[in-house]
Design an enzyme around this catalytic site. Structure first.
Site, PDB file in Angstrom:
ATOM      1  N   GLU A 100       0.830  -1.221   0.000  1.00  0.00           N
ATOM      2  CA  GLU A 100       0.000   0.000   0.000  1.00  0.00           C
ATOM      3  C   GLU A 100       0.859   1.264   0.000  1.00  0.00           C
ATOM      4  O   GLU A 100       0.544   2.237  -0.684  1.00  0.00           O
ATOM      5  CB  GLU A 100      -0.968  -0.008   1.180  1.00  0.00           C
ATOM      6  CG  GLU A 100      -1.989  -1.148   1.152  1.00  0.00           C
ATOM      7  CD  GLU A 100      -2.655  -1.349  -0.202  1.00  0.00           C
ATOM      8  OE1 GLU A 100      -3.017  -0.345  -0.856  1.00  0.00           O
ATOM      9  OE2 GLU A 100      -2.781  -2.503  -0.640  1.00  0.00           O
TER      10      GLU A 100
ATOM     11  N   HIS B 206       2.038   2.056  -3.344  1.00  0.00           N
ATOM     12  CA  HIS B 206       1.050   2.780  -4.157  1.00  0.00           C
ATOM     13  C   HIS B 206       1.165   4.293  -3.953  1.00  0.00           C
ATOM     14  O   HIS B 206       0.998   5.062  -4.899  1.00  0.00           O
ATOM     15  CB  HIS B 206      -0.378   2.362  -3.781  1.00  0.00           C
ATOM     16  CG  HIS B 206      -0.881   1.147  -4.492  1.00  0.00           C
ATOM     17  ND1 HIS B 206      -0.963   1.065  -5.854  1.00  0.00           N
ATOM     18  CD2 HIS B 206      -1.356  -0.037  -4.020  1.00  0.00           C
ATOM     19  CE1 HIS B 206      -1.474  -0.128  -6.196  1.00  0.00           C
ATOM     20  NE2 HIS B 206      -1.711  -0.819  -5.100  1.00  0.00           N
TER      21      HIS B 206
END
Ligand code: CO
Length: 184
Positions: free
Chosen positions: A155, A158
């Site tokens: 994450e 990202h």
């Protein structure tokens, strides 16, 4: 409600941008977004709701995946019995330190923004120390290891414009450093 058609897909430039940090207090819009991102994960892990709305199961969702280039990501990590072992929305997360030793998932990784299966090991630090802010602006420092650390790394990648397959060895997708932990 966030649905699959709201999810940005590989090729959309927002997925390759460095997301911008947020300031506190968060706007109502961003608080609502945090709730919706977490709700997507909850719904996507419920077989009946996922089937009804055609949701792909996810354990993490970062704001660029819903088209917002901001430093926010939701994580909802179950163990192999389906019990949630980590649940949080990270705002402005920062990796303070990481282990040299790597870990990867035996089956590789997937991503809601990547429609095709990409084979190969995705080595990531086995342990992470992360500082982040909650949606309410509380500063937290945590240590994660193994699967929750892998999800957190995916994450946070990202938010820095990286996708999981960037970490796969191009010449030999299944080569690993000798001491890498393979999690099945
Ligand atoms: Co992803």
């Amino acid at each position: 409600m966030i649905l699959m058609h709201d999810i940005t897909r590989d090729g959309n430039p927002v997925l390759r941008q460095v997301a911008k940090p947020l300031t506190f207090p968060l706007s109502d819009e961003y608080k609502k977004l945090a709730d919706e991102m977490m709700q997507y994960l909850i719904d996507s892990q419920d077989p009946k709701i996922a089937e009804k709305h055609q949701l792909r199961a996810g354990v993490g969702l970062a704001a660029p995946q819903v088209g917002k280039s901001i430093q926010m990501a939701a994580l909802l990590v179950p163990n192999d019995k389906g019990e949630i072992i980590f649940k949080e929305v990270f705002v402005n997360p920062k990796i303070l330190s990481e282990s040299v030793r790597k870990a990867c998932l035996a089956e590789g990784e997937g991503c809601l923004s990547v429609d095709k299966d990409i084979e190969g090991y995705v080595p990531r630090p086995d342990k992470l120390k992360i500082r982040y802010y909650t949606v309410d602006g509380e500063e937290k420092t945590i240590r994660l290891k193994d699967y929750p650390a892998i999800v957190a790394s995916h994450e946070i990648d990202h938010l820095n414009g990286h996708l999981f397959y960037d970490r796969i060895n191009k010449e030999n997708p299944f080569s690993l450093a000798e001491d890498t932990i393979v999690i099945s």
